[in-house]
Design a protein around this motif. Structure first.
Motif, mmCIF file in Angstrom:
data_model
loop_
_atom_site.group_PDB
_atom_site.id
_atom_site.type_symbol
_atom_site.label_atom_id
_atom_site.label_comp_id
_atom_site.label_asym_id
_atom_site.label_seq_id
_atom_site.Cartn_x
_atom_site.Cartn_y
_atom_site.Cartn_z
ATOM 1 N N ASP A 125 0.763 -1.152 -0.208
ATOM 2 C CA ASP A 125 0.156 -0.001 0.088
ATOM 3 C C ASP A 125 0.722 1.360 -0.037
ATOM 4 O O ASP A 125 0.200 2.491 -0.451
ATOM 5 N N GLN A 126 2.139 1.070 0.353
ATOM 6 C CA GLN A 126 2.811 2.243 0.357
ATOM 7 C C GLN A 126 4.217 2.112 -0.025
ATOM 8 O O GLN A 126 5.248 2.191 0.589
ATOM 9 N N TYR A 127 4.449 1.527 -1.336
ATOM 10 C CA TYR A 127 5.805 1.106 -1.891
ATOM 11 C C TYR A 127 6.476 2.319 -2.832
ATOM 12 O O TYR A 127 5.661 2.993 -3.042
ATOM 13 N N ARG A 128 7.605 2.263 -2.650
ATOM 14 C CA ARG A 128 8.309 3.318 -3.526
ATOM 15 C C ARG A 128 8.749 2.339 -4.941
ATOM 16 O O ARG A 128 9.022 1.191 -4.786
#
Length: 685
Positions: A220-223
């Motif tokens: 949900d919060q990857y780079r």
């Protein structure tokens, strides 16, 4: 070099030294330069100087650059002066704020003067549309530059990464950089770990250069990281670079979205509509057809004149919301621009007979008041529909046919739909029709028929309306609804209109001399009304034929008169001074303002057939006609109701005080000789 006309630039900068430096450099480069020390003064200078371009500092006393930029955009409204923001901050939020406030571009401090001059030249060359696209492109480029690059080396023997000193800061990472390939794999998304491992193995064993984009972090919060690597001469070492492209990819996704969607409505645009339509046509089933419908807001330019661009944009969003509410999953909806919406969906071939009626019913929710700035606005919509066939399955051709039909639909109510013809044979037929229309003008193939107007109180024929007809050689009669719009597009309507004026005046004089003084109503088309020499044409027709001016009544539509009310009033007053009578046709179906109606020098108001058709059934139609009739009595205007087809309609109109009626209850349009005998029959009763 700058243009020889020396464009004027405005520098809005509160630091005197930088302001002086910029002015000196730009004056030397050939520009005329004005300056302002803060945002408030910058806005004032813009209003006074109208510069070709503005250099705007962000941080200033009294008013910052963002607010000054916003106020300038509000002042100019229909123009788009390039504004380059000067900022000491190159973070994404600052750049985004600059663009949201209306900036065209930005440049970071300290200022590189040659680069600034290049940016200025580029901005001055651009059109408003190109500048908007440049704004999106610059947003992407800025995000890439802000992201930065981190450099690394991997020592395979030691399973150790060596990072550049500024790696963490360049990437904006708070966590430590991975020290080993194992740590890097742990940080990476589990679905990307095998790709990373294989890339490093191939580089070490076969010297293959790799270029990967991998995910780091949770789902949900990857780079998203771009990793480039290549083996050095020493077989156990790989050198490369790492870049955080998360924002860049998101911005590219946004640009991709904007390239295929309308910025105002958020709906798919023409490009995406055609692509989707092409895909559906390729998947068409044997028992199914693809239907395309174009829905057009009538008098769209007039809406802009009345409501302004901001008001029309708000209206488009309201209409879009209504369309989304009635749109099902099987219907694809798009906005084509200029007030046109388009739809396509699969249809059952066994149920196409009532497509026009069902389309009008489907869009019935649009028949309601739209509230803009506290006032109600009613809009008419016309729709063109085309159904795919074996010879009509090209998306461009189908959309074109539906659009042309939407343009040509005669408005019968709030929503009016008409089935379009489509196919190569239709396009060929259009070219043939255009050629025959040119010959029709040259060979005088047009003729006039006349629809009588019955004066209810005296039961006599007092006037007629002249209507043009064309009997196309080898084809038979062609409806004016079909050939008039084509003649307007071809520029032939001016010559036809001039002939109609003279022929109608000549015919009125013939009847007058034969003892039948009938008032002659002559319709003026939109193209005619816009002609600069229309007054001269009318005056010349009166002089040439010798007809009495008071026996000629010029009829213009309500929407035409309201397109430019001030100019319309001036022209109508000239006609009034000439002695001719004036009538507003099709009254009640547009956007009339009673203020202008009171100012128009009219003699007659014609009530549109849309209100007469259901006058004995619909309470609203009766209320409207009663109100119009009462208003005309107060203004001492003659009222003529159009489209009267049965005695009940006639009796009701007579009871409420309508002066005259016309329609098939009285008679169809007649040739001159038959009309004379018909009118004489009423007089002899």
């Amino acid at each position: 070099m700058p243009d020889s006309k020396s464009p004027k630039l405005l520098i809005v900068e509160d630091e005197p030294a930088l302001q002086l430096l910029l002015k000196a450099g730009l004056v030397k480069a050939g520009y005329e330069v004005a300056t302002a020390g803060n945002g408030r003064l910058g806005v004032e200078q813009f209003a006074e100087q109208s510069p070709a371009l503005i250099l705007m500092d962000v941080s200033m006393p009294e008013m910052d650059g963002f607010e000054a930029c916003r106020q300038i955009r509000e002042l100019e409204r229909h123009t788009n002066t390039p504004i380059l923001m000067l900022t000491g901050s190159d973070d994404y939020d600052s750049i985004q704020a600059a663009f949201e406030s209306g900036a065209t571009d930005f440049i970071t401090k300290p200022i590189n003067l040659p680069l600034l001059q290049q940016r200025i030249r580029y901005a001055l060359r651009d059109s408003a549309r190109e500048q908007e696209l440049l704004r999106i492109q610059n947003l992407q480029t800025s995000a890439s530059r802000i992201a930065g690059l981190a450099f690394w080396q991997y020592e395979a023997d030691e399973d150790r990464f060596v990072w550049s000193d500024d790696a963490a800061s360049m990437l904006g990472w708070e966590e430590e950089m991975p020290a080993s390939l194992l740590q890097a794999l742990v940080m990476a998304h589990e679905d990307d770990r095998q790709r990373i491992t294989l890339a490093f193995q191939e580089a070490l064993t076969a010297g293959v250069r790799f270029d990967l984009e991998v995910r780091v972090g949770s789902c949900d919060q990857y780079r998203l990281l771009k990793i480039i690597g290549e083996r050095e001469l020493e077989a156990k070492r790989i050198s490369g670079a790492l870049q955080d492209v998360t924002r860049q990819r998101r911005l590219e996704g946004q640009a991709e979205y904007l390239a295929h969607h309308d910025g105002i409505t958020g709906l798919p645009n023409r490009r995406l509509f055609l692509h989707s339509l092409e895909e559906q046509l390729q998947q068409e089933l044997e028992q199914m057809a693809v239907g395309v419908m174009v829905v057009e807001l009538n008098r769209f330019q007039q809406l802009i004149d009345i409501c302004g661009l901001d008001g029309v944009e708000q209206l488009l969003r309201l209409i879009t919301g209504q369309l989304r509410a009635i749109q099902d999953d099987a219907t694809f909806c798009a906005y084509l621009g200029s007030g046109c919406f388009a739809f396509h969906r699969l249809l059952d071939r066994s149920d196409l007979s009532r497509i026009e009626i069902s389309s009008e019913q489907w869009l019935k929710s649009l028949d309601r008041p739209w509230i803009l700035d506290g006032r109600e606005i009613f809009i008419n919509f016309s729709a063109g529909i085309v159904i795919s066939t074996l010879h009509c399955n090209d998306p461009h051709m189908m959309l074109s046919a539906a659009t042309q039909t939407a343009h040509q639909v005669r408005v019968k109510g709030a929503i009016s739909a008409q089935l379009a013809a489509c196919g190569e044979d239709v396009m060929t037929g259009r070219l043939s029709l255009e050629a025959d229309l040119r010959r029709a003008i040259e060979n005088s193939e047009f003729n006039l028929v006349y629809q009588p107007q019955l004066h209810l109180a005296s039961n006599t024929i007092r006037g007629v309306e002249a209507l043009v007809r064309w009997n196309r050689p080898d084809h038979g009669p062609v409806s004016p609804v079909q050939f008039i719009p084509i003649m307007e597009e071809m520029g032939l309507i001016h010559e036809l209109g001039r002939w109609i004026l003279i022929e109608a005046c000549r015919q009125q004089l013939d009847w007058d001399q034969a003892g039948m003084p009938l008032r002659m109503g002559i319709n003026l088309s939109p193209a005619q009304f816009m002609q600069a020499d229309l007054y001269d044409q009318v005056e010349q027709a009166l002089k040439t034929t010798g007809v009495k001016p008071e026996m000629i009544k010029l009829e213009i539509t309500e929407s035409l008169a309201m397109h430019d009310p001030a100019s319309s009033i001036k022209l109508l007053e000239r006609f009034k001074a000439l002695g001719v009578k004036l009538a507003i046709d099709d009254f009640g179906i547009g956007f009339s303002s009673l203020e202008y109606l009171l100012r128009f020098p009219l003699d007659t108001l014609k009530i549109d057939r849309a209100f007469v058709t259901d006058i004995t059934k619909g309470r609203n139609d009766r209320a409207i006609v009663r109100a119009l009739t009462s208003l005309c009595h107060e203004m001492e205007l003659t009222t003529i109701a159009e489209g009267v087809e049965d005695q009940r309609q006639c009796d009701y109109l007579d009871a409420i005080g309508v002066n005259e009626i016309q329609g098939y209850l009285i008679s169809r349009p007649l040739p001159p000789e038959e009309l004379f005998m018909f009118a004489q029959g009423f007089r002899d009763k």
